[in-house]
Design a protein around this motif. Structure first.
Motif, PDB file in Angstrom:
ATOM      1  N   ASP A  65      66.007  95.527  62.048  1.00 39.48           N
ATOM      2  CA  ASP A  65      67.198  94.659  61.679  1.00 39.48           C
ATOM      3  C   ASP A  65      68.444  95.314  62.998  1.00 39.48           C
ATOM      4  OD1 ASP A  65      67.360  97.462  60.159  1.00 39.48           O
ATOM      5  OD2 ASP A  65      68.519  95.985  58.993  1.00 39.48           O
ATOM      6  N   GLY A  66      67.970  96.185  63.878  1.00 42.67           N
ATOM      7  CA  GLY A  66      69.070  96.501  64.605  1.00 42.67           C
ATOM      8  C   GLY A  66      68.125  96.746  65.930  1.00 42.67           C
ATOM      9  N   LEU A  67      67.639  96.230  66.130  1.00 47.46           N
ATOM     10  CA  LEU A  67      66.728  96.322  67.503  1.00 47.46           C
ATOM     11  C   LEU A  67      67.799  95.669  68.491  1.00 47.46           C
ATOM     12  CD1 LEU A  67      63.829  94.185  66.624  1.00 47.46           C
ATOM     13  CD2 LEU A  67      64.258  96.406  66.941  1.00 47.46           C
ATOM     14  N   LEU A  71      63.604  94.628  72.979  1.00 42.68           N
ATOM     15  CA  LEU A  71      62.265  95.613  72.169  1.00 42.68           C
ATOM     16  C   LEU A  71      62.518  93.444  71.226  1.00 42.68           C
ATOM     17  CD1 LEU A  71      63.911  98.666  70.504  1.00 42.68           C
ATOM     18  CD2 LEU A  71      61.584  98.145  71.431  1.00 42.68           C
ATOM     19  N   ALA A  72      63.978  93.315  70.715  1.00 38.49           N
ATOM     20  CA  ALA A  72      62.872  91.790  70.438  1.00 38.49           C
ATOM     21  C   ALA A  72      62.375  90.787  71.431  1.00 38.49           C
ATOM     22  CB  ALA A  72      64.778  90.783  70.469  1.00 38.49           C
ATOM     23  N   ILE A  73      62.073  90.644  72.914  1.00 36.92           N
ATOM     24  CA  ILE A  73      61.646  90.475  73.146  1.00 36.92           C
ATOM     25  C   ILE A  73      59.950  90.624  73.149  1.00 36.92           C
ATOM     26  CG2 ILE A  73      60.940  89.386  75.764  1.00 36.92           C
ATOM     27  CD1 ILE A  73      62.910  88.293  74.955  1.00 36.92           C
ATOM     28  N   GLU A  74      60.339  91.224  73.229  1.00 35.18           N
ATOM     29  CA  GLU A  74      59.122  92.495  73.157  1.00 35.18           C
ATOM     30  C   GLU A  74      58.203  91.531  72.167  1.00 35.18           C
ATOM     31  OE1 GLU A  74      56.755  93.977  74.873  1.00 35.18           O
ATOM     32  OE2 GLU A  74      58.339  93.886  76.631  1.00 35.18           O
ATOM     33  N   ALA A  75      58.787  91.732  70.691  1.00 36.39           N
ATOM     34  CA  ALA A  75      57.998  91.436  69.398  1.00 36.39           C
ATOM     35  C   ALA A  75      57.833  90.327  69.298  1.00 36.39           C
ATOM     36  CB  ALA A  75      59.815  91.304  68.517  1.00 36.39           C
ATOM     37  N   ALA A  76      59.057  88.725  70.241  1.00 41.20           N
ATOM     38  CA  ALA A  76      58.471  87.608  70.061  1.00 41.20           C
ATOM     39  C   ALA A  76      57.234  87.883  70.749  1.00 41.20           C
ATOM     40  CB  ALA A  76      59.645  87.044  71.023  1.00 41.20           C
ATOM     41  N   LYS A  77      57.319  88.189  72.003  1.00 45.58           N
ATOM     42  CA  LYS A  77      55.973  87.889  73.052  1.00 45.58           C
ATOM     43  C   LYS A  77      54.505  88.852  72.423  1.00 45.58           C
ATOM     44  CE  LYS A  77      57.752  89.633  77.567  1.00 45.58           C
ATOM     45  NZ  LYS A  77      57.437  90.742  78.931  1.00 45.58           N
ATOM     46  N   LYS A  78      54.822  89.137  70.789  1.00 44.29           N
ATOM     47  CA  LYS A  78      53.382  89.453  70.230  1.00 44.29           C
ATOM     48  C   LYS A  78      53.414  88.176  68.830  1.00 44.29           C
ATOM     49  CE  LYS A  78      53.900  94.385  71.387  1.00 44.29           C
ATOM     50  NZ  LYS A  78      52.882  95.317  70.932  1.00 44.29           N
ATOM     51  N   LYS A  81      59.066  86.835  65.114  1.00 42.32           N
ATOM     52  CA  LYS A  81      60.370  85.317  65.398  1.00 42.32           C
ATOM     53  C   LYS A  81      61.692  85.832  65.214  1.00 42.32           C
ATOM     54  CE  LYS A  81      58.331  82.030  63.207  1.00 42.32           C
ATOM     55  NZ  LYS A  81      57.948  80.808  62.061  1.00 42.32           N
ATOM     56  N   ILE A  82      62.611  86.118  66.365  1.00 43.12           N
ATOM     57  CA  ILE A  82      63.888  86.312  65.854  1.00 43.12           C
ATOM     58  C   ILE A  82      64.799  85.958  66.187  1.00 43.12           C
ATOM     59  CG2 ILE A  82      62.328  87.922  67.438  1.00 43.12           C
ATOM     60  CD1 ILE A  82      63.433  87.336  70.394  1.00 43.12           C
ATOM     61  N   ALA A  83      65.955  87.273  65.420  1.00 44.19           N
ATOM     62  CA  ALA A  83      66.773  85.861  65.908  1.00 44.19           C
ATOM     63  C   ALA A  83      68.424  87.305  65.380  1.00 44.19           C
ATOM     64  CB  ALA A  83      67.343  85.923  64.223  1.00 44.19           C
ATOM     65  N   LEU A 142      73.064  92.251  75.051  1.00 40.19           N
ATOM     66  CA  LEU A 142      73.459  93.528  75.532  1.00 40.19           C
ATOM     67  C   LEU A 142      73.859  93.670  73.559  1.00 40.19           C
ATOM     68  CD1 LEU A 142      76.037  93.547  77.682  1.00 40.19           C
ATOM     69  CD2 LEU A 142      74.060  94.667  78.074  1.00 40.19           C
ATOM     70  N   ALA A 143      73.177  93.264  72.436  1.00 40.34           N
ATOM     71  CA  ALA A 143      74.231  93.093  71.579  1.00 40.34           C
ATOM     72  C   ALA A 143      72.045  94.055  70.853  1.00 40.34           C
ATOM     73  CB  ALA A 143      73.800  92.063  70.390  1.00 40.34           C
ATOM     74  N   ASP A 144      73.008  95.084  69.892  1.00 41.94           N
ATOM     75  CA  ASP A 144      71.917  95.817  69.262  1.00 41.94           C
ATOM     76  C   ASP A 144      71.590  95.293  67.775  1.00 41.94           C
ATOM     77  OD1 ASP A 144      70.779  97.111  71.245  1.00 41.94           O
ATOM     78  OD2 ASP A 144      72.511  98.847  70.800  1.00 41.94           O
TER      79      ASP A 144
END
Length: 151
Positions: A65-67, A71-78, A81-83, A142-144
């Motif tokens: 919950d603080g990516l 890292l969020a894009i890597e999760a989406a590639k796998k 769902k990211i937000a 640029l957000a974390d």
């Protein structure tokens, strides 16, 4: 040696390794034993469990919950769902869309294909529907505060 970076999703909880045995206790209850080491009990996707020392674990992993955007894009590639945490609409997220096609004005179905990325694009799913080819803003990149969302 070649350098590597990891991008796997795991489950973990704070734990201690006491005389070689992994123990999970509340932080205020430090166990007794000859050798006590703080760390994390880790469970991998295949069910394998291990112990990771605190410093090693905290250097390698972040809560989901603080990516960072990367890292969020890597999760989406796998396939996840990211937000962003602060997005206004309920149940809004971004996911990777694959096998994209469209119907042109002549009513021909075209399978989109790009030399570098193949047949993929980011899709923003929001309250008004799906927006294919979503582009992140500078603030988004640029957000974390990116998170993996369920459902």
């Amino acid at each position: 040696m070649k350098k590597y970076i990891g991008t796997k999703l795991i489950e973990a909880e704070k734990a201690y390794r006491v005389d070689g045995k992994v123990v999970t206790l509340a932080e205020d209850r430090v166990p007794c034993g000859n050798e006590v080491e703080r760390g994390y009990k880790v469970r991998y996707a295949d069910g394998y469990e291990s112990f990771s020392p605190k410093e090693v674990f905290e250097e390698a992993y972040r809560p989901t919950d603080g990516l960072s955007f990367g890292l969020a894009i890597e999760a989406a590639k796998k396939g996840m769902k990211i937000a962003r945490r602060g997005w206004n609409g309920k149940n809004q997220y971004v996911e990777l869309a694959e096998r994209i096609s469209y119907e042109n004005a002549a009513h021909e179905v075209i399978n989109a294909q790009h030399e570098a990325i193949g047949n993929k694009a980011l899709a923003f799913v929001g309250t008004s529907g799906v927006q294919l080819g979503w582009l992140a803003s500078q603030a988004d990149m640029l957000a974390d505060d990116w998170q993996i969302v369920e459902g």
